[in-house]
Scaffold this motif. Structure first.
Motif, PDB file in Angstrom:
ATOM      1  N   LEU A 154     -28.333   2.254 -33.512  1.00 20.44           N
ATOM      2  CA  LEU A 154     -27.406   3.395 -33.545  1.00 20.44           C
ATOM      3  C   LEU A 154     -26.016   2.946 -33.097  1.00 20.44           C
ATOM      4  O   LEU A 154     -25.009   3.277 -33.732  1.00 20.44           O
ATOM      5  CB  LEU A 154     -27.919   4.521 -32.637  1.00 20.44           C
ATOM      6  CG  LEU A 154     -26.979   5.711 -32.452  1.00 20.44           C
ATOM      7  CD1 LEU A 154     -26.834   6.502 -33.749  1.00 20.44           C
ATOM      8  CD2 LEU A 154     -27.483   6.632 -31.333  1.00 20.44           C
ATOM      9  N   ARG A 155     -25.952   2.157 -32.024  1.00 20.21           N
ATOM     10  CA  ARG A 155     -24.656   1.675 -31.540  1.00 20.21           C
ATOM     11  C   ARG A 155     -23.925   0.886 -32.636  1.00 20.21           C
ATOM     12  O   ARG A 155     -22.747   1.100 -32.881  1.00 20.21           O
ATOM     13  CB  ARG A 155     -24.826   0.790 -30.301  1.00 20.21           C
ATOM     14  CG  ARG A 155     -23.483   0.306 -29.736  1.00 20.21           C
ATOM     15  CD  ARG A 155     -23.621  -0.776 -28.693  1.00 20.21           C
ATOM     16  NE  ARG A 155     -24.432  -0.374 -27.573  1.00 20.21           N
ATOM     17  CZ  ARG A 155     -24.033   0.463 -26.608  1.00 20.21           C
ATOM     18  NH1 ARG A 155     -22.820   0.993 -26.660  1.00 20.21           N
ATOM     19  NH2 ARG A 155     -24.825   0.779 -25.615  1.00 20.21           N
ATOM     20  N   ALA A 173     -16.777   3.813 -36.561  1.00 15.39           N
ATOM     21  CA  ALA A 173     -15.582   4.056 -35.745  1.00 15.39           C
ATOM     22  C   ALA A 173     -14.470   3.062 -36.086  1.00 15.39           C
ATOM     23  O   ALA A 173     -13.296   3.446 -36.225  1.00 15.39           O
ATOM     24  CB  ALA A 173     -15.934   3.986 -34.268  1.00 15.39           C
ATOM     25  N   GLU A 174     -14.838   1.790 -36.238  1.00 16.69           N
ATOM     26  CA  GLU A 174     -13.842   0.755 -36.558  1.00 16.69           C
ATOM     27  C   GLU A 174     -13.201   1.014 -37.924  1.00 16.69           C
ATOM     28  O   GLU A 174     -12.002   0.846 -38.101  1.00 16.69           O
ATOM     29  CB  GLU A 174     -14.518  -0.635 -36.579  1.00 16.69           C
ATOM     30  CG  GLU A 174     -15.011  -1.112 -35.222  1.00 16.69           C
ATOM     31  CD  GLU A 174     -13.902  -1.686 -34.351  1.00 16.69           C
ATOM     32  OE1 GLU A 174     -12.745  -1.717 -34.798  1.00 16.69           O
ATOM     33  OE2 GLU A 174     -14.210  -2.080 -33.213  1.00 16.69           O
ATOM     34  N   ALA A 182      -6.118   6.477 -35.142  1.00 14.01           N
ATOM     35  CA  ALA A 182      -6.047   6.899 -33.737  1.00 14.01           C
ATOM     36  C   ALA A 182      -4.610   7.017 -33.221  1.00 14.01           C
ATOM     37  O   ALA A 182      -4.253   8.006 -32.574  1.00 14.01           O
ATOM     38  CB  ALA A 182      -6.848   5.943 -32.858  1.00 14.01           C
ATOM     39  N   ALA A 183      -3.761   6.029 -33.505  1.00 15.80           N
ATOM     40  CA  ALA A 183      -2.375   6.060 -33.004  1.00 15.80           C
ATOM     41  C   ALA A 183      -1.600   7.215 -33.622  1.00 15.80           C
ATOM     42  O   ALA A 183      -0.858   7.933 -32.925  1.00 15.80           O
ATOM     43  CB  ALA A 183      -1.676   4.732 -33.303  1.00 15.80           C
ATOM     44  N   GLU A 184      -1.802   7.445 -34.903  1.00 21.98           N
ATOM     45  CA  GLU A 184      -1.093   8.523 -35.600  1.00 21.98           C
ATOM     46  C   GLU A 184      -1.560   9.900 -35.115  1.00 21.98           C
ATOM     47  O   GLU A 184      -0.760  10.821 -34.934  1.00 21.98           O
ATOM     48  CB  GLU A 184      -1.339   8.391 -37.108  1.00 21.98           C
ATOM     49  CG  GLU A 184      -0.600   9.409 -37.957  1.00 21.98           C
ATOM     50  CD  GLU A 184      -1.159   9.479 -39.368  1.00 21.98           C
ATOM     51  OE1 GLU A 184      -1.700  10.536 -39.728  1.00 21.98           O
ATOM     52  OE2 GLU A 184      -1.074   8.472 -40.097  1.00 21.98           O
ATOM     53  N   VAL A 185      -2.863  10.025 -34.883  1.00 21.19           N
ATOM     54  CA  VAL A 185      -3.426  11.276 -34.357  1.00 21.19           C
ATOM     55  C   VAL A 185      -2.769  11.615 -33.010  1.00 21.19           C
ATOM     56  O   VAL A 185      -2.374  12.749 -32.757  1.00 21.19           O
ATOM     57  CB  VAL A 185      -4.968  11.163 -34.227  1.00 21.19           C
ATOM     58  CG1 VAL A 185      -5.537  12.191 -33.262  1.00 21.19           C
ATOM     59  CG2 VAL A 185      -5.631  11.309 -35.597  1.00 21.19           C
ATOM     60  N   ASP A 186      -2.642  10.596 -32.162  1.00 25.69           N
ATOM     61  CA  ASP A 186      -2.008  10.773 -30.848  1.00 25.69           C
ATOM     62  C   ASP A 186      -0.524  11.115 -31.002  1.00 25.69           C
ATOM     63  O   ASP A 186      -0.020  12.058 -30.391  1.00 25.69           O
ATOM     64  CB  ASP A 186      -2.172   9.493 -30.029  1.00 25.69           C
ATOM     65  CG  ASP A 186      -1.458   9.546 -28.689  1.00 25.69           C
ATOM     66  OD1 ASP A 186      -1.888  10.330 -27.817  1.00 25.69           O
ATOM     67  OD2 ASP A 186      -0.459   8.819 -28.519  1.00 25.69           O
ATOM     68  N   ALA A 188     -15.280   6.925 -28.500  1.00 28.68           N
ATOM     69  CA  ALA A 188     -14.216   6.898 -27.486  1.00 28.68           C
ATOM     70  C   ALA A 188     -13.593   5.510 -27.355  1.00 28.68           C
ATOM     71  O   ALA A 188     -12.427   5.382 -26.979  1.00 28.68           O
ATOM     72  CB  ALA A 188     -14.760   7.339 -26.132  1.00 28.68           C
ATOM     73  N   ARG A 189     -14.342   4.478 -27.687  1.00 31.08           N
ATOM     74  CA  ARG A 189     -13.834   3.104 -27.610  1.00 31.08           C
ATOM     75  C   ARG A 189     -12.612   2.921 -28.509  1.00 31.08           C
ATOM     76  O   ARG A 189     -11.711   2.133 -28.209  1.00 31.08           O
ATOM     77  CB  ARG A 189     -14.963   2.151 -28.025  1.00 31.08           C
ATOM     78  CG  ARG A 189     -14.647   0.687 -27.927  1.00 31.08           C
ATOM     79  CD  ARG A 189     -15.878  -0.152 -28.251  1.00 31.08           C
ATOM     80  NE  ARG A 189     -15.460  -1.459 -28.712  1.00 31.08           N
ATOM     81  CZ  ARG A 189     -15.239  -1.789 -29.974  1.00 31.08           C
ATOM     82  NH1 ARG A 189     -15.411  -0.893 -30.938  1.00 31.08           N
ATOM     83  NH2 ARG A 189     -14.855  -3.008 -30.299  1.00 31.08           N
ATOM     84  N   VAL A 190     -12.541   3.688 -29.611  1.00 32.20           N
ATOM     85  CA  VAL A 190     -11.381   3.578 -30.501  1.00 32.20           C
ATOM     86  C   VAL A 190     -10.470   4.798 -30.443  1.00 32.20           C
ATOM     87  O   VAL A 190      -9.274   4.697 -30.710  1.00 32.20           O
ATOM     88  CB  VAL A 190     -11.795   3.307 -31.966  1.00 32.20           C
ATOM     89  CG1 VAL A 190     -12.599   2.013 -32.062  1.00 32.20           C
ATOM     90  CG2 VAL A 190     -12.575   4.461 -32.579  1.00 32.20           C
TER      91      VAL A 190
END
Length: 384
Positions: free
Chosen positions: A14-15, A22-23, A30-34, A79-81
């Motif tokens: 699963l991991r 996620a990758e 992620a940066a654009e969302v923030d 959450a790691r990404v």
């Protein structure tokens, strides 16, 4: 000895699956969302397509029926990404856990299948501006009127408000209860119920991709059968819920910290000063060692906590508070060190560690501040 104190092959598989997703599907946005403070729709769609949006929903309600450790692994790897995106599976669990614990079969069948499919999502509405840690002082009221309940009040700090379809709302049904806590009930409120509206988004330090808003209940009418559990049991359900969901905040914190360590390792191996990689300086190596050690300790505590909640261990409440507190403190510490390792570059938005540091802070605050967690733990220890 094979299988001695280790995760199962299914958990590890699963991991791998969630990390790959996620990758590929979440990290690039992620940066654009923030930056744009927008909901991570790419993450929402990718998680729903893959069945990772609410793995905790039991099979009898069309869900995956995954255990609590599996739910933590999903949240950690997302959450790691991107911490904001990890709140999609985390808050789906938080919003539906009261229904799983105390809801009637009718409410479960109404809400859970749509959450499992990704067609709908859930939020949790406990806090108010004047009733944060002191939840029993809430002012939102619910009045029985024939075959309906009428809700009035304002709930604050509602994660994913405006995006969610279902809201588990706590309201006072017996203002004259001898003990305030025994006068509170839980309800399943739908975004289309008359009298339900969502307020403007809070302007926050971190997790900017996850909207946090007030919700307003103005003569909000819902069918009587949408009460969750018996009248007066809502706060008990809410507190039991947190024993199950505090480990997920620990998992989110571990994921953020791991993301920051991964970014730091890549940077220190690449960056050169004084003719050598900064990874070769002992001072840097000691920082990395401490970061890795603390993350590993936090991860084990989180998984132990999730497993305890799954099997109904009598110490589950203590361990959940310990996991949430320790992991979130470590996330703040590790992300701060990560920014330091990047030097001036870490203070810019060119690298993800400044976002991770901002995102980490909330894990020390929501689902019960770490000061409240220490009170919970101390009480549990003193009770024996």
């Amino acid at each position: 000895m094979v299988g001695l104190y280790q995760l199962s092959e299914e958990h590890e598989a699963l991991r791998e699956a969630v990390r790959a997703l996620a990758e590929k599907e979440i990290a690039p946005h992620a940066a654009e969302v923030d930056e744009q403070e927008r909901y991570p729709v790419e993450a929402r769609d990718a998680l729903a397509r893959s069945g990772f949006n609410a793995v905790h929903v039991p099979e009898e309600y069309d869900g995956q029926g995954a255990d609590a450790v599996a739910a933590c692994i999903v949240i950690e790897e997302v959450a790691r990404v991107d911490a904001s995106a990890s709140l999609i599976p985390a808050v789906n669990k938080l919003g539906t856990q009261p229904i799983l614990l105390s809801g009637s079969e009718e409410v479960k069948k109404l809400v859970l299948p749509s959450i499992a499919s990704g067609e709908a999502s859930a939020s949790y509405a406990l806090s108010e501006r004047e009733a944060g840690s002191d939840t029993a002082s809430m002012r939102t009221r619910a009045l029985r009127d024939g075959d309906t309940w009428v809700l009035n009040g304002t709930k604050a700090w509602i994660t994913n408000a405006g995006e969610s379809t279902w809201y588990t709302v706590m309201a006072v049904t017996d203002p004259n209860a001898e003990k305030k806590a025994n006068g509170i009930s839980a309800f399943a409120v739908h975004k289309d119920d008359p009298g339900f509206t969502v307020g403007p988004k809070e302007r926050k330090l971190g997790i900017k991709g996850s909207p946090t808003c007030e919700i307003y209940l103005e003569n909000c009418v819902i069918p009587a059968e949408r009460i969750i559990g018996a009248p007066g049991t809502g706060l008990k359900t809410a507190l039991r819920t947190l024993d199950h969901t505090r480990p997920t905040i620990g998992a989110q914190a571990v994921g953020i910290a791991q993301g920051a360590l991964d970014a730091s390792l890549a940077y220190v191996k690449d960056r050169k000063q004084f003719g050598q990689r900064i990874a070769d300086f002992q001072g840097v190596q000691f920082m990395l060692a401490d970061m890795g050690m603390k993350i590993e300790a936090a991860r084990h505590l989180v998984y132990t906590s999730a497993a305890a909640s799954e099997r109904g261990d009598k110490r589950a409440g203590f361990i959940a508070s310990a996991a949430k507190t320790y992991a979130s403190d470590i996330a703040m510490e590790v992300t701060t060190d990560a920014v330091q390792l990047f030097g001036g570059a870490g203070y810019t938005k060119d690298f993800p560690v400044e976002r991770m540091m901002r995102d980490a802070k909330i894990t020390q605050i929501y689902e019960g501040t770490n000061q409240i967690q220490r009170m919970v733990m101390a009480r549990a220890l003193l009770k024996g």
